[in-house]
Write a protein that holds these residues in place. Sequence first.
Motif, PDB file in Angstrom:
ATOM      1  N   ALA A  18     -15.611  -0.210   2.303  1.00 56.69           N
ATOM      2  CA  ALA A  18     -15.590  -1.777   1.484  1.00 56.69           C
ATOM      3  C   ALA A  18     -13.471  -1.872   2.115  1.00 56.69           C
ATOM      4  CB  ALA A  18     -15.718  -1.822   0.336  1.00 56.69           C
ATOM      5  N   GLY A  19     -13.323  -1.086   1.721  1.00 55.06           N
ATOM      6  CA  GLY A  19     -12.029  -1.945   2.501  1.00 55.06           C
ATOM      7  C   GLY A  19     -12.028  -1.944   3.071  1.00 55.06           C
ATOM      8  N   VAL A  20     -12.521  -1.344   5.092  1.00 54.72           N
ATOM      9  CA  VAL A  20     -12.911  -2.223   6.347  1.00 54.72           C
ATOM     10  C   VAL A  20     -13.416  -3.398   5.939  1.00 54.72           C
ATOM     11  CG1 VAL A  20     -14.048  -1.243   8.337  1.00 54.72           C
ATOM     12  CG2 VAL A  20     -12.379   0.102   6.533  1.00 54.72           C
ATOM     13  N   GLU A  21     -14.064  -3.675   5.264  1.00 53.26           N
ATOM     14  CA  GLU A  21     -14.636  -4.805   5.558  1.00 53.26           C
ATOM     15  C   GLU A  21     -13.918  -6.087   4.426  1.00 53.26           C
ATOM     16  OE1 GLU A  21     -18.639  -4.379   3.075  1.00 53.26           O
ATOM     17  OE2 GLU A  21     -19.404  -2.503   5.031  1.00 53.26           O
ATOM     18  N   HIS A  22     -13.234  -5.910   4.116  1.00 50.49           N
ATOM     19  CA  HIS A  22     -12.863  -6.758   3.238  1.00 50.49           C
ATOM     20  C   HIS A  22     -11.803  -7.108   4.283  1.00 50.49           C
ATOM     21  CE1 HIS A  22     -13.965  -7.788  -0.547  1.00 50.49           C
ATOM     22  NE2 HIS A  22     -14.122  -6.776  -0.989  1.00 50.49           N
ATOM     23  N   GLN A  23     -10.564  -6.095   4.946  1.00 51.80           N
ATOM     24  CA  GLN A  23     -10.173  -6.402   6.192  1.00 51.80           C
ATOM     25  C   GLN A  23     -10.405  -7.328   7.652  1.00 51.80           C
ATOM     26  OE1 GLN A  23      -6.242  -2.315   5.699  1.00 51.80           O
ATOM     27  NE2 GLN A  23      -8.139  -2.765   6.837  1.00 51.80           N
ATOM     28  N   ASN A  24     -11.041  -7.000   7.557  1.00 60.85           N
ATOM     29  CA  ASN A  24     -11.722  -7.776   8.963  1.00 60.85           C
ATOM     30  C   ASN A  24     -12.068  -9.149   8.446  1.00 60.85           C
ATOM     31  OD1 ASN A  24     -11.782  -5.124  10.070  1.00 60.85           O
ATOM     32  ND2 ASN A  24     -13.862  -4.850   9.704  1.00 60.85           N
ATOM     33  N   SER A  25     -12.113  -9.308   7.444  1.00 61.14           N
ATOM     34  CA  SER A  25     -12.693 -10.559   6.913  1.00 61.14           C
ATOM     35  C   SER A  25     -11.279 -11.552   6.085  1.00 61.14           C
ATOM     36  CB  SER A  25     -13.441 -10.750   5.598  1.00 61.14           C
ATOM     37  OG  SER A  25     -14.612 -10.893   5.660  1.00 61.14           O
ATOM     38  N   GLY A  26     -10.197 -10.378   6.250  1.00 62.11           N
ATOM     39  CA  GLY A  26      -8.927 -11.995   6.351  1.00 62.11           C
ATOM     40  C   GLY A  26      -8.183 -11.014   4.685  1.00 62.11           C
ATOM     41  N   ARG A  27      -8.857 -10.682   3.252  1.00 69.16           N
ATOM     42  CA  ARG A  27      -8.759 -10.106   2.318  1.00 69.16           C
ATOM     43  C   ARG A  27      -8.347  -9.073   2.241  1.00 69.16           C
ATOM     44  NH1 ARG A  27     -14.174 -12.255   2.249  1.00 69.16           N
ATOM     45  NH2 ARG A  27     -15.520 -10.101   2.178  1.00 69.16           N
ATOM     46  N   LEU A  28      -6.874  -9.247   2.129  1.00 73.24           N
ATOM     47  CA  LEU A  28      -5.995  -7.512   2.599  1.00 73.24           C
ATOM     48  C   LEU A  28      -5.238  -7.268   1.146  1.00 73.24           C
ATOM     49  CD1 LEU A  28      -4.194  -8.709   6.199  1.00 73.24           C
ATOM     50  CD2 LEU A  28      -5.816  -7.241   5.845  1.00 73.24           C
ATOM     51  N   GLU A  29      -4.928  -7.728   0.669  1.00 70.88           N
ATOM     52  CA  GLU A  29      -4.778  -7.332  -1.191  1.00 70.88           C
ATOM     53  C   GLU A  29      -5.922  -6.737  -1.795  1.00 70.88           C
ATOM     54  OE1 GLU A  29      -4.495 -10.687  -0.029  1.00 70.88           O
ATOM     55  OE2 GLU A  29      -2.334 -10.947  -0.596  1.00 70.88           O
ATOM     56  N   ARG A  30      -7.098  -7.422  -1.606  1.00 69.21           N
ATOM     57  CA  ARG A  30      -8.297  -6.574  -2.190  1.00 69.21           C
ATOM     58  C   ARG A  30      -8.558  -5.535  -1.329  1.00 69.21           C
ATOM     59  NH1 ARG A  30     -10.837  -4.656  -6.264  1.00 69.21           N
ATOM     60  NH2 ARG A  30     -13.078  -4.873  -5.853  1.00 69.21           N
ATOM     61  N   ALA A  31      -8.481  -5.324   0.115  1.00 71.34           N
ATOM     62  CA  ALA A  31      -8.860  -4.414   0.672  1.00 71.34           C
ATOM     63  C   ALA A  31      -7.892  -3.031   0.237  1.00 71.34           C
ATOM     64  CB  ALA A  31      -8.468  -4.887   2.000  1.00 71.34           C
ATOM     65  N   ARG A  32      -6.415  -3.778   0.119  1.00 72.02           N
ATOM     66  CA  ARG A  32      -5.168  -2.711  -0.393  1.00 72.02           C
ATOM     67  C   ARG A  32      -5.671  -1.629  -1.445  1.00 72.02           C
ATOM     68  NH1 ARG A  32       0.655  -4.149  -0.266  1.00 72.02           N
ATOM     69  NH2 ARG A  32       0.035  -5.400  -1.874  1.00 72.02           N
ATOM     70  N   GLU A  33      -6.061  -2.734  -2.617  1.00 71.61           N
ATOM     71  CA  GLU A  33      -6.843  -2.614  -4.126  1.00 71.61           C
ATOM     72  C   GLU A  33      -8.194  -1.189  -3.906  1.00 71.61           C
ATOM     73  OE1 GLU A  33      -8.307  -5.371  -6.528  1.00 71.61           O
ATOM     74  OE2 GLU A  33      -5.909  -6.338  -6.439  1.00 71.61           O
ATOM     75  N   LEU A  34      -8.969  -1.220  -3.151  1.00 67.19           N
ATOM     76  CA  LEU A  34     -10.331  -0.655  -2.815  1.00 67.19           C
ATOM     77  C   LEU A  34      -9.946   0.478  -2.563  1.00 67.19           C
ATOM     78  CD1 LEU A  34     -12.674  -3.197  -1.807  1.00 67.19           C
ATOM     79  CD2 LEU A  34     -12.852  -2.059  -4.088  1.00 67.19           C
ATOM     80  N   LEU A  35      -9.080   0.343  -0.705  1.00 59.87           N
ATOM     81  CA  LEU A  35      -8.177   2.066  -0.482  1.00 59.87           C
ATOM     82  C   LEU A  35      -7.724   2.701  -1.345  1.00 59.87           C
ATOM     83  CD1 LEU A  35      -7.783   0.245   2.901  1.00 59.87           C
ATOM     84  CD2 LEU A  35      -9.730   1.809   2.359  1.00 59.87           C
ATOM     85  N   ARG A  36      -6.753   1.908  -1.899  1.00 57.06           N
ATOM     86  CA  ARG A  36      -5.578   2.638  -2.959  1.00 57.06           C
ATOM     87  C   ARG A  36      -6.905   4.038  -4.094  1.00 57.06           C
ATOM     88  NH1 ARG A  36      -0.276  -0.556  -4.010  1.00 57.06           N
ATOM     89  NH2 ARG A  36       0.491  -0.454  -2.518  1.00 57.06           N
TER      90      ARG A  36
END
Length: 843
Positions: A18-36
């Motif tokens: 999910a973090g990668v998917e959010h990163q690929n779509s440019g939603r980096l803050e949400r990606a960081r929350e999920l990966l952490r």
Amino acid sequence: MRALTPDELAEAWRLQQAGVEHQNSGRLERARELLRGGLRLTGWTAGDVGPADTARVTARLLISLSYAEAYLGSTQDGLALLDHAEQLTADEDRGILVHQRGLLLWFAGRWQESFTRFNEAEPLLRRHGPAWLLGNLLLNRAGVLGDLKRHREARESLAQCAAIADDENLPLLHAKATHSLGLVEHYLGNVPEALRLLAEASQWYERHSPDLLTVVKGSQARALLDAGLVKEARNVARAARELEEQPTSERIQLNAQIAVIALEMGDWDEAIQCAREGRKLAIRHERPILAVWMERLELEAILRSGNVTEEFARNTVDLMERQRSFGIPGFAQISEVLAARALIAVDRLNEAEKLLSTGALANGPSAIAIRLNRELARAELAVRRGDRPRAQRYIRNGLSLLHRHRSRLGSIELQAGVSSLGRQLAERGLGLALESGRASTAFSWSERVRAQAYRLPTVSLPEDPRNADMLAQLRKLRHQLSSDETHGRADPTKLAECRRLERTLRERSWQTPRTGDTVPLAKGVDVRRRLTVKDEVLVSYLQHDGTLHALVLDGERTHLRRLGTAAESEELARRLRADLSASTGRRLPERMAATVRASIARLAEKVDNALLAPIAALVGDRDLVIIPTGTLTTLPWALLPSLRGRPVTVTPSASLWTDISARSARSGGRVILAAGPGLVHAEAEMDAIAALYPDPLVLRDGAAGHREVLSSLDGAATVHLAAHGHHEPDNVQFSRLDFADGPLMAYDIVRLGDPPARVTLSACDVGEATVASGDETLGFTSALLYAGTGTVVSSGVKVEHQAAVDVMTTYHRGLAAGHRPARALAEASERQAFSPFVCYGAS
């Protein structure tokens, strides 16, 4: 780390994906929350290894998180996470780790190291996959190759990326490859191809990832801005800011884009406001690089507003040092020039010179802006040191660079566009020339800075079935709207669809490249030699710092005269045109009509006193060639008392006039007469003019369709078009003449292979023009001149039908008798007190 239960392990992998998917779509803050969150689930701490299953998912979480941390904050923090992931990474994931390290090294500006890592990762990813990541590697490697100026290899890498996207059915990856290829073309200065590719990428994003539309719209705005289409760039950027899905980085960058556009438009307050808003947003979301970028835009707006102090100069130097500290090549270049200009303004000249002499050569999409800025700063430094020849040399360098950039653009609109930096260079150079008091120097500079688009070779739009289909739809709708108007009806839906088609065709025309030699700048000696042949005098009007000047060239000398305020002359010209329009097209009570006629006569005399009386002794009673400026471009010159009955030719520049005059006159070619519908006196006009020529081709009624008229223009010697005309100030390519089956548009004129030698437009408003920076003119008349027609006679205001018939018939009688167009028109205009027809081009 402990052994995870199957459910916990599955959840950790879900968070990573999910973090990668959010990163690929440019939603980096949400990606960081999920990966952490995933790392908290695995219980990872630095140096811990743990069970193999837990170690593998932890490594992938760290690898993915490194991207978000690098982009949102520090590249070093991202690289440190990869160091931690190194001991946890499984062999089959080694390609993913190496690719990510290459990506972060690219962010850090360590391009060669990044390229090496990407090359190491490629065989690993080809062996173990996943395919989407191999595609991303090829995408990212193309970016590094672009920075290394290896553009052919970048294109090859992107082609491989697109192939993988198509084979694996990855539409978002295809969109990104197309977008990146557009950026490569923009980097190379190929704006038409960049705009085409970015438009294609926008369509892909719209279908497959709307939340990334903001990204490509920002790229489109930058490309349009580089092309000089400032209003269009602002519209695209503002529309992008209104999109619902906006990654934080893109919201900041759109603020930056709008600030840059405001700088181009001279709106310092909006530029400062947008830059400050973007900076606050960047600081709030821990984007130090973007925060410094926004600060630089704010300081540039302050510099341009003229509010420069010692403290401000210190702030620009401090900003430059902070930008340098990021270690990204090229990032600080424009701040170096900004600091230099601020230092020059406060007389810290040695420090400024050091900055300007050590700056690296600029590359990339911003290269032209950086290089123009540097030439402008060097010129300002030379002026402060009293070295005007050196200053002029730097300005010439900048304007030559700008002309080379524009010469690659196929669209007339893009050619006519010019950046605010180009305007600053032109104004500075012209100001120095005028300060010198040397008329010959002022003439050389006036030609260097005005109407440059006319010096570029014409280009034919490529045959494109989609363009042809849209043109057909547009013509049909315009024809229907014209019929509706005749019957007192209006259809907003049809008009909206017309506007949509015009907008699409216009944008597609921006994507046309250009090649070919340019018309050389005219030299004063050559102009004077040609003036001697016909005993003419050339008057070139110039504006600088609100003052109007006149350059007068005859066969022997060049003279320079200061006239008065430009605003006063332009206001008089505007009022004269307004009164002429008020007197035409409707029956006024006799008393009111007499008042309007008296006002026209008074205004014509005032304009004459402002523009011609001060140079009357230099001009004498000789024929005139006039190069106007600003709104004087569409002034009805024949109405001025001192010009009644005198041949006058109005031309955009001496370079164009010299070029047209040097061409051999066409010995053959037919006479073409075409009439559109709805003109009461068109039949009588056609008959009277046709009787003057031995074998004219007369097109009227159903035979006067736009196709027949357009094809007849190719190779014609003399063309007379009597049709209702419409100038479109907001979309000048679609200024048009109405014919039997729909309009003939300025857009069509560039399709002519062999444009007619002389064209007469016996219709209202088609001499009207939109005047861009550098006195570039856009409209139906100018389209003919751009295409290569030597002489165009037209009117920029409404004309009474019977008066038009009288003037046009007499004009053609003069042409048939062998008179030059300007003389024939002068003699014809004497028959009507308020004839607004003007002879444009050369005669």
